[in-house]
Write a protein that holds these residues in place. Sequence first.
Motif, PDB file in Angstrom:
ATOM      1  N   TRP A  48      55.934   8.365  63.678  1.00 47.49           N
ATOM      2  CA  TRP A  48      54.936   7.507  63.047  1.00 47.49           C
ATOM      3  C   TRP A  48      55.087   6.053  63.494  1.00 47.49           C
ATOM      4  CZ3 TRP A  48      50.614   8.651  60.608  1.00 47.49           C
ATOM      5  CH2 TRP A  48      49.957   7.642  59.916  1.00 47.49           C
ATOM      6  N   GLU A  49      56.306   5.558  63.473  1.00 44.68           N
ATOM      7  CA  GLU A  49      56.549   4.158  63.823  1.00 44.68           C
ATOM      8  C   GLU A  49      56.245   3.859  65.287  1.00 44.68           C
ATOM      9  OE1 GLU A  49      60.540   3.320  62.585  1.00 44.68           O
ATOM     10  OE2 GLU A  49      59.923   2.966  60.511  1.00 44.68           O
ATOM     11  N   LYS A  56      48.063   7.911  65.245  1.00 43.22           N
ATOM     12  CA  LYS A  56      48.282   8.056  63.799  1.00 43.22           C
ATOM     13  C   LYS A  56      47.082   8.736  63.160  1.00 43.22           C
ATOM     14  CE  LYS A  56      51.500   4.261  63.158  1.00 43.22           C
ATOM     15  NZ  LYS A  56      51.738   2.938  62.573  1.00 43.22           N
ATOM     16  N   GLU A  57      45.881   8.383  63.595  1.00 40.57           N
ATOM     17  CA  GLU A  57      44.679   9.024  63.080  1.00 40.57           C
ATOM     18  C   GLU A  57      44.691  10.519  63.393  1.00 40.57           C
ATOM     19  OE1 GLU A  57      42.060   8.087  61.128  1.00 40.57           O
ATOM     20  OE2 GLU A  57      43.262   6.291  60.789  1.00 40.57           O
ATOM     21  N   THR A  62      45.441  16.110  61.619  1.00 44.18           N
ATOM     22  CA  THR A  62      46.162  17.375  61.728  1.00 44.18           C
ATOM     23  C   THR A  62      46.816  17.739  60.393  1.00 44.18           C
ATOM     24  OG1 THR A  62      46.560  17.008  64.079  1.00 44.18           O
ATOM     25  CG2 THR A  62      48.000  18.597  62.974  1.00 44.18           C
ATOM     26  N   LEU A  63      47.449  16.759  59.751  1.00 44.76           N
ATOM     27  CA  LEU A  63      48.069  17.010  58.454  1.00 44.76           C
ATOM     28  C   LEU A  63      47.026  17.399  57.410  1.00 44.76           C
ATOM     29  CD1 LEU A  63      50.696  14.137  58.260  1.00 44.76           C
ATOM     30  CD2 LEU A  63      51.181  16.586  58.300  1.00 44.76           C
TER      31      LEU A  63
END
Length: 68
Positions: A48-49, A56-57, A62-63
């Motif tokens: 993420w970082e 990130k989008e 996906t999540l």
Amino acid sequence: MDLNLRNAVIANVSGNSKEELEATISDAIQSGEEKMLPGLGVLFEVLWEKSPESEKEEILTTLENGLK
């Protein structure tokens, strides 16, 4: 999450190849052991970082789709 655990996880996988990282992630998921979740969380935090906003989008999409 305890900072010492975060540092330990990062130290254990630092310098690993893509193949080794994949094996670590796959083994953690396949084992189904709760104790592996913090390590996966640390790897997700690094992902993420280090990801640009566009990735990130994609991760969030996906999540979101995976949790439906």
